[in-house]
Every structure is written in C-alpha cells, then in structure tokens.
Write a protein that holds these residues in place. Structure first.
Motif, PDB file in Angstrom:
ATOM      1  N   MET A  44       0.826  -1.199   0.000  1.00  0.00           N
ATOM      2  CA  MET A  44       0.000   0.000   0.000  1.00  0.00           C
ATOM      3  C   MET A  44       0.869   1.262   0.000  1.00  0.00           C
ATOM      4  O   MET A  44       0.470   2.281  -0.546  1.00  0.00           O
ATOM      5  N   ASP A  45       2.066   1.153   0.584  1.00  0.00           N
ATOM      6  CA  ASP A  45       2.972   2.309   0.558  1.00  0.00           C
ATOM      7  C   ASP A  45       3.327   2.677  -0.875  1.00  0.00           C
ATOM      8  O   ASP A  45       3.422   3.847  -1.223  1.00  0.00           O
ATOM      9  N   HIS A  46       3.500   1.655  -1.705  1.00  0.00           N
ATOM     10  CA  HIS A  46       3.859   1.899  -3.098  1.00  0.00           C
ATOM     11  C   HIS A  46       2.707   2.585  -3.829  1.00  0.00           C
ATOM     12  O   HIS A  46       2.924   3.502  -4.617  1.00  0.00           O
ATOM     13  N   MET A  47       1.512   2.126  -3.543  1.00  0.00           N
ATOM     14  CA  MET A  47       0.350   2.736  -4.192  1.00  0.00           C
ATOM     15  C   MET A  47       0.196   4.184  -3.746  1.00  0.00           C
ATOM     16  O   MET A  47      -0.158   5.044  -4.550  1.00  0.00           O
ATOM     17  N   ALA A  48       0.476   4.463  -2.491  1.00  0.00           N
ATOM     18  CA  ALA A  48       0.383   5.838  -1.997  1.00  0.00           C
ATOM     19  C   ALA A  48       1.405   6.722  -2.695  1.00  0.00           C
ATOM     20  O   ALA A  48       1.095   7.861  -3.075  1.00  0.00           O
ATOM     21  N   LEU A  77      13.524   2.288  -6.286  1.00  0.00           N
ATOM     22  CA  LEU A  77      14.480   1.266  -5.849  1.00  0.00           C
ATOM     23  C   LEU A  77      13.822   0.294  -4.876  1.00  0.00           C
ATOM     24  O   LEU A  77      14.046  -0.915  -4.951  1.00  0.00           O
ATOM     25  N   HIS A  78      12.989   0.800  -3.994  1.00  0.00           N
ATOM     26  CA  HIS A  78      12.297  -0.071  -3.039  1.00  0.00           C
ATOM     27  C   HIS A  78      11.371  -1.042  -3.780  1.00  0.00           C
ATOM     28  O   HIS A  78      11.326  -2.235  -3.458  1.00  0.00           O
ATOM     29  N   MET A  79      10.651  -0.547  -4.786  1.00  0.00           N
ATOM     30  CA  MET A  79       9.777  -1.433  -5.558  1.00  0.00           C
ATOM     31  C   MET A  79      10.601  -2.473  -6.318  1.00  0.00           C
ATOM     32  O   MET A  79      10.210  -3.637  -6.418  1.00  0.00           O
ATOM     33  N   LEU A  80      11.761  -2.061  -6.840  1.00  0.00           N
ATOM     34  CA  LEU A  80      12.636  -3.015  -7.533  1.00  0.00           C
ATOM     35  C   LEU A  80      13.131  -4.109  -6.589  1.00  0.00           C
ATOM     36  O   LEU A  80      13.302  -5.257  -7.003  1.00  0.00           O
ATOM     37  N   SER A  81      13.338  -3.764  -5.335  1.00  0.00           N
ATOM     38  CA  SER A  81      13.788  -4.783  -4.372  1.00  0.00           C
ATOM     39  C   SER A  81      12.717  -5.855  -4.184  1.00  0.00           C
ATOM     40  O   SER A  81      13.037  -7.030  -3.986  1.00  0.00           O
ATOM     41  N   LEU A 125      14.782  20.089  -6.665  1.00  0.00           N
ATOM     42  CA  LEU A 125      14.816  19.066  -7.707  1.00  0.00           C
ATOM     43  C   LEU A 125      15.570  17.835  -7.216  1.00  0.00           C
ATOM     44  O   LEU A 125      15.129  16.696  -7.434  1.00  0.00           O
ATOM     45  N   MET A 126      16.687  18.044  -6.547  1.00  0.00           N
ATOM     46  CA  MET A 126      17.470  16.923  -6.020  1.00  0.00           C
ATOM     47  C   MET A 126      16.663  16.145  -4.986  1.00  0.00           C
ATOM     48  O   MET A 126      16.643  14.910  -5.008  1.00  0.00           O
ATOM     49  N   LEU A 180      13.367   8.222  -6.781  1.00  0.00           N
ATOM     50  CA  LEU A 180      14.305   7.123  -7.040  1.00  0.00           C
ATOM     51  C   LEU A 180      14.371   6.139  -5.876  1.00  0.00           C
ATOM     52  O   LEU A 180      14.489   4.927  -6.087  1.00  0.00           O
ATOM     53  N   GLU A 181      14.282   6.632  -4.652  1.00  0.00           N
ATOM     54  CA  GLU A 181      14.277   5.724  -3.500  1.00  0.00           C
ATOM     55  C   GLU A 181      13.023   4.852  -3.511  1.00  0.00           C
ATOM     56  O   GLU A 181      13.093   3.657  -3.213  1.00  0.00           O
ATOM     57  N   GLY A 182      11.882   5.438  -3.852  1.00  0.00           N
ATOM     58  CA  GLY A 182      10.655   4.649  -3.953  1.00  0.00           C
ATOM     59  C   GLY A 182      10.746   3.614  -5.057  1.00  0.00           C
ATOM     60  O   GLY A 182      10.321   2.465  -4.895  1.00  0.00           O
TER      61      GLY A 182
END
Length: 98
Positions: free
Chosen positions: A1-5, A47-51, A35-36, A43-45
C-alpha cells in the motif's frame, strides 16, 4: 500500500486535471536543491519497488531449481523422455503420476 500511496501522490501532483503548479520564485540553488530532493524521493521509492521484484525473481528461480532437480532425479531413475511432459505450476510442488 505504501507503493500505491507513492504512485498516487505523484500522479495527483503531476496530473493534467490537478491544476497548474503555482509559481514559486526562488534562487537557482533552492530550485536545484528541491529538484534533487524530489528526484531522490522518487528514485528511492522506485528502488524499493525493484527490491520487491528482486525477491519475487529469487523465489521464481528457487522454484524452477527445485522442479528441475526433481525432474532430473526422475530421468536418472529411468523416466523416458516421452513421459517428461509435466504440468508445472508456479509455487506448487511437482507432482508426477505415471
């Protein structure tokens, strides 16, 4: 659900129907910093989904390895090639019924 949020928040903030972004006058340094920060968060989100995909792929490889070992054991014990048409179902044990 964190990813969907995360995805929902990004979609809502960038969607055409969300209105226009207010003009925020600031220095170049502040804009670059924002921007950074925004890029880092996205990118952190990602990367988390890729994990999570990595975990799924690891489970798939483990499943295939176990099934391959079971099939090879059957073949070493004399199972002819014409009887090696297995119904392999992901996540389920290999069931062999001659």
């Amino acid at each position: 659900m964190d990813h969907m949020a995360l995805v929902n928040r990004l979609r809502n903030s960038e969607a055409a129907h969300s209105g226009i972004q207010p003009l925020n006058i600031r220095s170049v340094e502040e804009s670059k910093l924002q921007l950074m920060q925004d890029s880092q968060e996205v990118l952190e989100g990602f990367l988390h989904m890729l994990s999570h995909l990595e975990d799924l792929e690891r489970e798939m490889l483990l499943d295939l390895t176990e099934k391959g070992e079971a099939i090879n054991a059957l073949k070493r014990n004399g199972l002819p090639a014409e009887d090696c048409n297995f119904n392999l179902v992901p996540g389920e044990k290999l069931v062999f019924a001659p």
